[in-house]
Write a protein that holds these residues in place. Structure first.
Motif, PDB file in Angstrom:
ATOM      1  N   MET A  85       0.844  -1.176   0.000  1.00 49.68           N
ATOM      2  CA  MET A  85       0.000   0.000   0.000  1.00 49.68           C
ATOM      3  C   MET A  85       0.893   1.244   0.000  1.00 49.68           C
ATOM      4  N   THR A  86       0.489   2.217  -0.778  1.00 53.45           N
ATOM      5  CA  THR A  86       1.166   3.510  -0.830  1.00 53.45           C
ATOM      6  C   THR A  86       0.381   4.500   0.013  1.00 53.45           C
ATOM      7  N   THR A  87       1.087   5.261   0.822  1.00 53.19           N
ATOM      8  CA  THR A  87       0.453   6.338   1.576  1.00 53.19           C
ATOM      9  C   THR A  87       0.763   7.658   0.881  1.00 53.19           C
ATOM     10  N   LEU A  88      -0.273   8.343   0.478  1.00 52.18           N
ATOM     11  CA  LEU A  88      -0.158   9.641  -0.157  1.00 52.18           C
ATOM     12  C   LEU A  88      -0.631  10.679   0.851  1.00 52.18           C
ATOM     13  N   THR A  89       0.249  11.592   1.209  1.00 52.01           N
ATOM     14  CA  THR A  89      -0.078  12.618   2.192  1.00 52.01           C
ATOM     15  C   THR A  89      -0.157  13.973   1.501  1.00 52.01           C
ATOM     16  N   ILE A  90      -1.259  14.660   1.739  1.00 45.82           N
ATOM     17  CA  ILE A  90      -1.434  16.032   1.265  1.00 45.82           C
ATOM     18  C   ILE A  90      -1.205  16.945   2.464  1.00 45.82           C
ATOM     19  N   ILE A  91      -0.218  17.794   2.371  1.00 45.88           N
ATOM     20  CA  ILE A  91       0.027  18.773   3.426  1.00 45.88           C
ATOM     21  C   ILE A  91      -0.536  20.088   2.925  1.00 45.88           C
ATOM     22  N   SER A  92      -1.469  20.635   3.686  1.00 39.92           N
ATOM     23  CA  SER A  92      -2.228  21.794   3.217  1.00 39.92           C
ATOM     24  C   SER A  92      -2.582  22.694   4.391  1.00 39.92           C
ATOM     25  N   LYS A  93      -3.482  23.610   4.127  1.00 37.97           N
ATOM     26  CA  LYS A  93      -4.087  24.424   5.177  1.00 37.97           C
ATOM     27  C   LYS A  93      -5.472  24.843   4.700  1.00 37.97           C
ATOM     28  N   PRO A  94      -6.352  25.203   5.622  1.00 37.90           N
ATOM     29  CA  PRO A  94      -7.694  25.649   5.234  1.00 37.90           C
ATOM     30  C   PRO A  94      -7.635  26.913   4.373  1.00 37.90           C
ATOM     31  N   ASP A  95      -8.627  27.067   3.524  1.00 42.04           N
ATOM     32  CA  ASP A  95      -8.785  28.255   2.684  1.00 42.04           C
ATOM     33  C   ASP A  95      -7.589  28.493   1.768  1.00 42.04           C
ATOM     34  N   CYS A  96      -7.050  27.426   1.230  1.00 43.14           N
ATOM     35  CA  CYS A  96      -5.912  27.492   0.310  1.00 43.14           C
ATOM     36  C   CYS A  96      -6.388  26.983  -1.055  1.00 43.14           C
ATOM     37  N   HIS A  97      -6.487  27.892  -2.018  1.00 43.20           N
ATOM     38  CA  HIS A  97      -6.988  27.521  -3.343  1.00 43.20           C
ATOM     39  C   HIS A  97      -6.119  26.454  -4.002  1.00 43.20           C
ATOM     40  N   LEU A  98      -4.806  26.615  -3.961  1.00 43.52           N
ATOM     41  CA  LEU A  98      -3.929  25.599  -4.569  1.00 43.52           C
ATOM     42  C   LEU A  98      -4.090  24.246  -3.876  1.00 43.52           C
ATOM     43  N   CYS A  99      -4.356  24.257  -2.576  1.00 44.11           N
ATOM     44  CA  CYS A  99      -4.586  23.007  -1.849  1.00 44.11           C
ATOM     45  C   CYS A  99      -5.858  22.324  -2.340  1.00 44.11           C
ATOM     46  N   ASP A 100      -6.888  23.109  -2.579  1.00 45.13           N
ATOM     47  CA  ASP A 100      -8.141  22.556  -3.106  1.00 45.13           C
ATOM     48  C   ASP A 100      -7.920  21.927  -4.476  1.00 45.13           C
ATOM     49  N   VAL A 101      -7.161  22.595  -5.325  1.00 40.86           N
ATOM     50  CA  VAL A 101      -6.871  22.072  -6.665  1.00 40.86           C
ATOM     51  C   VAL A 101      -6.055  20.786  -6.553  1.00 40.86           C
ATOM     52  N   ALA A 102      -5.035  20.782  -5.701  1.00 41.37           N
ATOM     53  CA  ALA A 102      -4.197  19.592  -5.524  1.00 41.37           C
ATOM     54  C   ALA A 102      -5.030  18.411  -5.027  1.00 41.37           C
ATOM     55  N   ARG A 103      -5.920  18.669  -4.082  1.00 38.23           N
ATOM     56  CA  ARG A 103      -6.788  17.618  -3.546  1.00 38.23           C
ATOM     57  C   ARG A 103      -7.648  17.014  -4.656  1.00 38.23           C
ATOM     58  N   GLU A 104      -8.190  17.859  -5.522  1.00 38.14           N
ATOM     59  CA  GLU A 104      -9.011  17.372  -6.640  1.00 38.14           C
ATOM     60  C   GLU A 104      -8.187  16.509  -7.590  1.00 38.14           C
ATOM     61  N   VAL A 105      -6.972  16.945  -7.905  1.00 42.53           N
ATOM     62  CA  VAL A 105      -6.093  16.163  -8.781  1.00 42.53           C
ATOM     63  C   VAL A 105      -5.809  14.808  -8.149  1.00 42.53           C
ATOM     64  N   VAL A 106      -5.441  14.803  -6.876  1.00 46.68           N
ATOM     65  CA  VAL A 106      -5.132  13.553  -6.176  1.00 46.68           C
ATOM     66  C   VAL A 106      -6.338  12.624  -6.191  1.00 46.68           C
ATOM     67  N   GLU A 107      -7.487  13.127  -5.824  1.00 46.79           N
ATOM     68  CA  GLU A 107      -8.690  12.290  -5.774  1.00 46.79           C
ATOM     69  C   GLU A 107      -9.049  11.723  -7.141  1.00 46.79           C
ATOM     70  N   THR A 108      -8.921  12.520  -8.190  1.00 42.68           N
ATOM     71  CA  THR A 108      -9.223  12.061  -9.542  1.00 42.68           C
ATOM     72  C   THR A 108      -8.246  10.984  -9.991  1.00 42.68           C
ATOM     73  N   VAL A 109      -6.953  11.223  -9.785  1.00 42.77           N
ATOM     74  CA  VAL A 109      -5.935  10.252 -10.200  1.00 42.77           C
ATOM     75  C   VAL A 109      -6.116   8.940  -9.442  1.00 42.77           C
ATOM     76  N   VAL A 110      -6.277   9.006  -8.145  1.00 49.26           N
ATOM     77  CA  VAL A 110      -6.403   7.788  -7.337  1.00 49.26           C
ATOM     78  C   VAL A 110      -7.672   7.023  -7.719  1.00 49.26           C
ATOM     79  N   ALA A 111      -8.756   7.719  -7.970  1.00 47.29           N
ATOM     80  CA  ALA A 111     -10.004   7.055  -8.358  1.00 47.29           C
ATOM     81  C   ALA A 111      -9.872   6.310  -9.674  1.00 47.29           C
TER      82      ALA A 111
END
Length: 87
Positions: A1-27
């Protein structure tokens, strides 16, 4: 199993975009690619803040830096489907 960690903070637009990319790729990965996604906020951990505050969002694969600021879907997909030694 691979652990993918997103390090972010609330109200961060780039973090929201990165999260979407990660979720799409992993799905879209084949079933044999088992990936656990965890997200950690720099606001909850002083050590994370000290290390990454200038680079968020940060993507770690099994604790190793994969990307910061922007996540390229093709590069992430390749890293998640390649043998560990070529990540």
């Amino acid at each position: 199993m691979t652990t993918l960690t997103i390090i972010s903070k609330p109200d961060c637009h780039l973090c929201d975009v990165a999260r979407e990319v990660v979720e799409t790729v992993v799905a879209d990965l084949p079933d044999e690619n088992d990936v656990e996604i965890e997200e950690r906020s720099i606001l909850d951990d002083p050590a994370l803040y000290a290390q990454w505050w200038e680079k968020i969002p940060v993507i770690l694969l099994d604790g190793r830096l994969h990307a910061h600021w922007r996540v390229a879907p093709d590069r992430l997909r390749h890293a998640l489907t390649s043998p560990e030694e070529i990540r």
